[in-house]
Design a protein around this motif. Sequence first.
Motif: not given
Length: 97
Positions: A4-10, A18-27
């Motif tokens: 399994l691969a971590d799919l986290k992106q920045t 502008s609504t993003a609370e963190k600098d990361e997201f996932y598909p």
Amino acid sequence: MSKLADLKQTYDEWNKPSTAEKDEFYPTLYLEGQSLDAMGIESVRAGSKLKMVATVRVCSVSDNANGARSMSFEIIEAAMTPEGSEKDAAKILFPHG
């Protein structure tokens, strides 16, 4: 089975919403009620982690000159199970019911 691969992106500074609370997201993947019913998913809370195993069919693949790649697929069959031994928040706060 594949690892399994971590799919986290920045986000890059130029495309961070502008609504993003963190600098990361996932598909993300949206499944409608009929698919959830077929997998036996009755009750799950936002933030819960599930393991998903699926058979997919590739619909399209894109490679362009600047190195960006993408793929779309159809989910032919899938199963989901709770990850690890998650503790229910209500049971932690109210252990005696």
